[in-house]
Design a protein around this motif. Structure first.
Motif, mmCIF file in Angstrom:
data_model
loop_
_atom_site.group_PDB
_atom_site.id
_atom_site.type_symbol
_atom_site.label_atom_id
_atom_site.label_comp_id
_atom_site.label_asym_id
_atom_site.label_seq_id
_atom_site.Cartn_x
_atom_site.Cartn_y
_atom_site.Cartn_z
ATOM 1 N N ARG A 203 -1.925 -6.277 6.639
ATOM 2 C CA ARG A 203 -1.986 -4.805 6.717
ATOM 3 C C ARG A 203 -0.740 -4.187 6.077
ATOM 4 O O ARG A 203 -0.834 -3.168 5.378
ATOM 5 C CB ARG A 203 -2.096 -4.361 8.184
ATOM 6 N N ARG A 204 0.394 -4.806 6.293
ATOM 7 C CA ARG A 204 1.633 -4.310 5.685
ATOM 8 C C ARG A 204 1.578 -4.427 4.169
ATOM 9 O O ARG A 204 2.002 -3.518 3.456
ATOM 10 C CB ARG A 204 2.823 -5.094 6.247
ATOM 11 N N GLN A 205 1.060 -5.564 3.695
ATOM 12 C CA GLN A 205 0.948 -5.743 2.255
ATOM 13 C C GLN A 205 0.019 -4.685 1.651
ATOM 14 O O GLN A 205 0.315 -4.106 0.598
ATOM 15 C CB GLN A 205 0.408 -7.138 1.945
ATOM 16 N N ALA A 206 -1.092 -4.420 2.318
ATOM 17 C CA ALA A 206 -2.052 -3.438 1.808
ATOM 18 C C ALA A 206 -1.422 -2.051 1.713
ATOM 19 O O ALA A 206 -1.622 -1.321 0.733
ATOM 20 C CB ALA A 206 -3.288 -3.404 2.710
ATOM 21 N N VAL A 207 -0.641 -1.677 2.723
ATOM 22 C CA VAL A 207 0.023 -0.369 2.726
ATOM 23 C C VAL A 207 1.038 -0.281 1.595
ATOM 24 O O VAL A 207 1.123 0.729 0.885
ATOM 25 C CB VAL A 207 0.701 -0.123 4.092
ATOM 26 N N LEU A 208 1.831 -1.341 1.410
ATOM 27 C CA LEU A 208 2.842 -1.355 0.354
ATOM 28 C C LEU A 208 2.207 -1.133 -1.014
ATOM 29 O O LEU A 208 2.646 -0.258 -1.782
ATOM 30 C CB LEU A 208 3.597 -2.682 0.381
ATOM 31 N N ASN B 128 7.897 -2.341 9.817
ATOM 32 C CA ASN B 128 6.624 -1.805 10.310
ATOM 33 C C ASN B 128 5.829 -1.162 9.176
ATOM 34 O O ASN B 128 6.364 -0.890 8.094
ATOM 35 C CB ASN B 128 6.885 -0.796 11.427
ATOM 36 N N GLU B 129 4.556 -0.888 9.432
ATOM 37 C CA GLU B 129 3.656 -0.414 8.376
ATOM 38 C C GLU B 129 4.190 0.844 7.685
ATOM 39 O O GLU B 129 4.177 0.943 6.452
ATOM 40 C CB GLU B 129 2.263 -0.144 8.940
ATOM 41 N N TYR B 130 4.645 1.814 8.466
ATOM 42 C CA TYR B 130 5.093 3.063 7.853
ATOM 43 C C TYR B 130 6.313 2.834 6.956
ATOM 44 O O TYR B 130 6.508 3.546 5.966
ATOM 45 C CB TYR B 130 5.393 4.110 8.929
ATOM 46 N N GLU B 131 7.119 1.814 7.303
ATOM 47 C CA GLU B 131 8.290 1.522 6.474
ATOM 48 C C GLU B 131 7.885 0.892 5.142
ATOM 49 O O GLU B 131 8.512 1.141 4.108
ATOM 50 C CB GLU B 131 9.244 0.616 7.251
#
Length: 550
Positions: free
Chosen positions: A416-421, A502-505
């Motif tokens: 999920r973090r990779q997708a957001v980045l 975290n995701e927002y970061e």
């Protein structure tokens, strides 16, 4: 600023990060995002709850002795009746999650592993109290039996019997590397001037240690290609056929590419070992537990492979310093020791004569244990017993998780973090079924090509110094990335850990890097209008830009 940065050119990326952190933290009121840090911000809680609850039971066991004195003095726990006393403890505390886990663990050890519940409980109680030196120093007996079941499940995929695996419990992967390098050298299995093959990209110390004065080894780089989804080509792997190459170091899945060796590569390496039965392989598989159906080189080349595994990343336990070195009982290292010339055996007899009257029978893994304590302190070697207890509880947590719930949860967090980045960066997320995605490598040239085209990508390659860029990113955005070149990548890339923010970061990182790229494109566009220095993706003369004065 560039002159000041020259002094950092030779630094390991892990030392360079301190300068980048200082720069990224220099602006008041701005959030510093350390995306270079591999330490995860998730951790396994249930086996930790079990550890603390077990500690309470263990303390009560110790208090059965000397209770008449009433001065907070305990004694060594007794094995007689320990199961019955533990059942009472369970009944009194059954609502506690950690206690319920311990109940299931004892059942699993007895019913599924066929081990004595009393011996298991006694070893865990003595271990968590830390009342004895580790005995055997290589690893506590029941602890080794349980942990090797975990290693076989996660690393080997059932291709090697647990009965044929021996472990040395160590203070994380760092200690494993230190001990192994020293013992390989001390026992004459690698010597100054020998060739060592290094599967790149790789954890930086595997590149740096062979260069040290203590070792003076000649490195042969076996390069995985980003164009081949970070796999080793047959041509690269065939460098291992050179009989002068004594050992092959690799990290699997790789660091920082985070990609496991695919089936073809494993088969090719097994074929090479059949042709080079003297080749030693050292595989560091710390990220293997993040992959589904992972198979280590220890599975396909067990007799030639030294396996290093750390519990640090998967269980969020870097501070615990938990790791193992695994060897097959029938291994090439012991055979190489037996084949050493008489002069070498005489030297080694002198080194280890205080341990045994028959040094020639002393196996390599036991030599590693002794060398870890300068031989003379072998009697106090070994990982501390409370550490071994936590290691066992982590192993049981994974062994009993038949649905892989924890693995599914942590891998979902990372992806999920990779997708957001990548979403915020504005490019397509990499799709590689062999990747575990613990890290990601950002290639500014390729990102530029995807967003603005070939001409701009060529300008970026010719204009922007990769190390300067890392400093500029740190100063302008507060983001810390590590240079991929420090890990042996052939192209300048930045390593971002997907485990520690975290995701927002990660969304903030994506936005900040996209904005930086927009600024560069504005410079590129302006210079194109005033000098037409870029034509058909080629640059006739290196343009000047803001980066030159940085």
């Amino acid at each position: 600023m560039s002159k000041q940065q020259d002094k950092y050119a030779a630094l390991s990326p892990f030392e360079l990060k301190d300068a980048l952190i200082q720069l990224a933290s220099s602006k008041a009121g701005r959030l510093m995002l350390n995306a270079g840090r591999g330490n995860p911000n998730f951790l396994a809680t249930l086996p930790r709850r079990a550890f603390w609850r077990l500690g309470l039971f263990a303390t009560s066991e110790a208090e059965l002795s000397y209770s008449y004195l009433r001065h907070d003095i305990g004694g060594l726990p007794r094995i007689e009746g320990i199961e019955a006393r533990f059942d009472t403890f369970l009944a009194e505390n059954h609502e506690q999650p950690g206690v319920a886990f311990l109940a299931r663990a004892v059942s699993y050890v007895r019913e599924q592993l066929g081990l004595s519940a009393s011996q298991f409980l006694h070893e865990m109680v003595e271990g968590i109290l830390g009342v004895n030196y580790p005995e055997p120093p290589r690893m506590l007996r029941v602890s080794e039996q349980i942990t090797r079941e975990y290693i076989v499940k996660e690393m080997v995929g059932g291709l090697v019997s647990a009965q044929n695996v021996e472990l040395f419990a160590v203070e994380g992967g760092t200690a494993a590397m230190t001990y192994l390098f020293n013992s390989l050298r001390s026992n004459g299995l690698v010597k100054a001037g020998d060739k060592v093959a290094i599967g790149a990209p790789i954890f930086t110390p595997y590149i740096e240690i062979p260069q040290l004065e203590d070792f003076q080894l000649e490195a042969v780089m076996v390069n995985a290609s980003p164009e081949a989804r970070w796999q080793y080509s047959d041509r690269e792997l065939e460098k291992l056929l050179d009989p002068a190459v004594k050992i092959f170091f690799c990290v699997n899945p790789s660091n920082p590419a985070s990609v496991k060796i695919e089936a073809h590569g494993l088969k090719k390496l097994a074929d090479i070992v059949r042709r080079r039965p003297d080749l030693i392989i050292l595989t560091d598989d710390v990220y293997g537990t993040f992959a589904n159906d992972f198979k280590s080189l220890f599975a396909t080349c067990p007799q030639n492979t030294i396996l290093v595994y750390s519990f640090s990343k998967y269980f969020g336990a870097t501070g615990w310093r938990l790791g193992v070195i695994a060897l097959h009982r029938d291994n090439i290292l012991d055979r190489k020791l037996a084949a050493l010339p008489a002069s070498e055996k005489k030297r080694l007899n002198k080194r280890y004569e205080s341990l045994t009257p028959d040094v020639n029978a002393l196996r390599f893994l036991d030599r590693v244990v002794a060398d870890s304590r300068s031989v003379a302190l072998n009697h106090t070697a070994g990982l501390s017993t409370p550490q071994q207890v936590q290691m066992v509880l982590f192993a049981l947590f994974a062994l009993m998780d038949s649905h892989n719930g924890y693995k599914s949860a942590v891998t979902k967090i990372i992806r999920r973090r990779q997708a957001v980045l990548y979403r915020e960066l504005g490019i397509v997320q990499p799709d590689n079924e062999e990747s575990v995605d613990y890290y990601t490598l950002l290639d500014l040239e390729e990102i530029s090509r995807h967003i603005y085209g070939d001409a701009f990508a060529a300008w970026v390659k010719a204009t922007i110094d990769p190390t300067q860029l890392l400093f500029k990113i740190a100063e302008d955005t507060g983001i810390v990335m590590l240079p991929g070149s420090g890990f042996g990548t052939l192209k300048p890339e930045g390593r971002i850990s997907l485990a520690n923010l975290n995701e927002y970061e990660y969304a903030m990182i994506g936005n900040a890097l996209k904005k930086l790229l927009e600024d560069y494109f504005a410079i590129f566009t302006k210079e194109g209008k005033h000098g037409a220095r870029v034509s058909s993706g080629k640059i006739s003369k290196k343009p000047r830009s803001k980066i030159d004065s940085y």
